[in-house]
Design an enzyme around this catalytic site. Structure first.
Site, mmCIF file in Angstrom:
data_model
loop_
_atom_site.group_PDB
_atom_site.id
_atom_site.type_symbol
_atom_site.label_atom_id
_atom_site.label_comp_id
_atom_site.label_asym_id
_atom_site.label_seq_id
_atom_site.Cartn_x
_atom_site.Cartn_y
_atom_site.Cartn_z
ATOM 1 N N LYS A 8 0.832 -1.212 0.000
ATOM 2 C CA LYS A 8 0.000 0.000 0.000
ATOM 3 C C LYS A 8 0.863 1.257 0.000
ATOM 4 O O LYS A 8 0.623 2.186 -0.760
ATOM 5 C CB LYS A 8 -0.919 0.045 1.240
ATOM 6 C CG LYS A 8 -1.870 -1.117 1.379
ATOM 7 C CD LYS A 8 -2.846 -0.922 2.535
ATOM 8 C CE LYS A 8 -2.212 -0.910 3.914
ATOM 9 N NZ LYS A 8 -1.678 -2.217 4.362
ATOM 10 N N ARG A 122 11.071 -7.027 5.270
ATOM 11 C CA ARG A 122 10.991 -5.613 5.641
ATOM 12 C C ARG A 122 11.489 -5.407 7.076
ATOM 13 O O ARG A 122 12.135 -4.399 7.373
ATOM 14 C CB ARG A 122 9.543 -5.121 5.515
ATOM 15 C CG ARG A 122 9.400 -3.628 5.736
ATOM 16 C CD ARG A 122 8.053 -3.112 5.310
ATOM 17 N NE ARG A 122 7.020 -3.420 6.280
ATOM 18 C CZ ARG A 122 5.717 -3.177 6.094
ATOM 19 N NH1 ARG A 122 5.303 -2.653 4.966
ATOM 20 N NH2 ARG A 122 4.832 -3.461 7.024
HETATM 21 P P1 AMP Z 1 0.071 0.134 8.413
HETATM 22 O O1 AMP Z 1 1.348 0.899 8.263
HETATM 23 O O2 AMP Z 1 -1.049 0.689 7.589
HETATM 24 O O3 AMP Z 1 0.248 -1.356 8.222
HETATM 25 O O4 AMP Z 1 -0.409 0.336 9.948
HETATM 26 C C1 AMP Z 1 0.413 -0.016 11.027
HETATM 27 C C2 AMP Z 1 -0.408 -0.092 12.303
HETATM 28 O O5 AMP Z 1 -0.995 1.190 12.583
HETATM 29 C C3 AMP Z 1 -1.573 -1.061 12.292
HETATM 30 O O6 AMP Z 1 -1.195 -2.385 12.610
HETATM 31 C C4 AMP Z 1 -2.488 -0.454 13.372
HETATM 32 O O7 AMP Z 1 -1.995 -0.735 14.673
HETATM 33 C C5 AMP Z 1 -2.313 1.031 13.123
HETATM 34 N N1 AMP Z 1 -3.263 1.559 12.130
HETATM 35 C C6 AMP Z 1 -2.970 2.107 10.917
HETATM 36 N N2 AMP Z 1 -4.071 2.492 10.281
HETATM 37 C C7 AMP Z 1 -5.112 2.167 11.083
HETATM 38 C C8 AMP Z 1 -6.525 2.296 10.970
HETATM 39 N N3 AMP Z 1 -7.096 2.806 9.870
HETATM 40 N N4 AMP Z 1 -7.281 1.843 12.009
HETATM 41 C C9 AMP Z 1 -6.727 1.334 13.132
HETATM 42 N N5 AMP Z 1 -5.407 1.161 13.293
HETATM 43 C C10 AMP Z 1 -4.591 1.582 12.284
#
Ligand code: AMP
Length: 182
Positions: A8, A122
Site C-alpha cells: 500500500k 521488511r
Molecule cells: P500500516 O502501516 O497501515 O500497516 O499500519 C500499522 C499499524 O498502525 C496497524 O497495525 C495499526 O496498529 C495502526 N493503524 C494504521 N491504520 C489504522 C486504521 N485505519 N485503524 C486502526 N489502526 C490503524
C-alpha cells in the site's frame, strides 16, 4: 486497502508522484507519533506494538484533521484507512462535510504466504515496531476479521477495484493505473 505487506505504501507513493496528489498514511502518522512520544503516540503505542487496530475514534480524528490542510486540495490517497466499516462510515461523513467524495477504493490482493515473506524481509531492513513474526501474524488475523464487512461496504457502493499485488512493484502500479483508467 490491502493486508499488511501488500504494498500500500509503495503504491501510494507512485500515485502521489504521478497524479500530484498527497498520501495520507494513518500507519505512518501513528508510527511517527509513537517514535516522537506525542500524546497520540503514547495512546497508540500498545496497539501498534501488538499489531492491533488503534481505536476508531483516534484514527478518525487523524483523518478529520489532516484532510482539511491546504495540501489536500488537489486530492489525496488514503493509505491504510479505513480499516473498519465504522471508519468507512465516518470517512463518508467527513468527506461530504468537506464537499469531497471518494473516487475509488483499490484493494491490493496478495496471498498470505507471500505477505509473511515480504514482512519478514521488511523487518530486516526497516526498524518498524510491528514487523516481527508474532505481530505480523496478529496483524494479518486482525485484518482478515474486519475485511469482509469492509469489502462488502464498498462493493455495495460500486467503488471497489481489485488489483493483483503479486510480482514487481512496477507491474502492480500498471495494474492500478489501468483500473483507475489513467
Ligand atoms: P500500516 O502501516 O497501515 O500497516 O499500519 C500499522 C499499524 O498502525 C496497524 O497495525 C495499526 O496498529 C495502526 N493503524 C494504521 N491504520 C489504522 C486504521 N485505519 N485503524 C486502526 N489502526 C490503524
Amino acid at each position: 486497502m490491502g493486508p499488511p505487506g501488500a504494498g500500500k505504501g509503495t503504491q501510494s507513493k507512485t500515485l502521489v508522484d504521478t497524479l500530484s496528489i498527497i498520501q495520507i498514511s494513518t500507519g505512518e502518522i501513528l508510527r511517527d507519533a509513537v517514535n516522537s512520544e506525542t500524546s497520540l503516540g503514547l495512546e497508540a503505542k500498545q496497539y501498534l506494538t501488538q499489531g492491533n487496530l488503534v481505536p476508531d475514534d483516534l484514527v478518525i480524528k487523524i483523518i478529520e484533521e489532516r484532510i482539511i490542510h491546504s495540501d489536500c486540495k488537489n486530492g489525496f490517497i488514503l493509505d491504510g484507512f479505513p480499516r473498519t466499516v465504522e471508519q468507512a462510515i465516518a470517512l463518508e461523513k467527513i468527506l461530504s462535510d468537506n464537499g469531497r467524495k471518494l473516487d475509488s477504493v483499490i484493494f491490493i490482493d496478495v496471498p498470505e504466504k507471500e505477505l509473511i515473506t515480504r514482512l519478514l524481509k521488511r523487518a530486516e531492513i526497516e526498524n518498524r515496531v510491528d514487523d516481527n513474526l508474532a505481530t505480523i501474524k496478529n496483524r494479518l488475523d486482525v485484518f482478515k476479521k474486519k475485511l469482509e464487512a469492509l469489502l462488502e461496504y464498498y462493493k455495495q457502493k460500486g467503488l471497489l477495484k481489485f488489483v493483483d499485488g503479486t510480482g514487481g512493484s512496477d507491474d502492480v502500479s500498471k495494474r492500478i493505473f489501468k483500473v483507475l483508467g489513467k
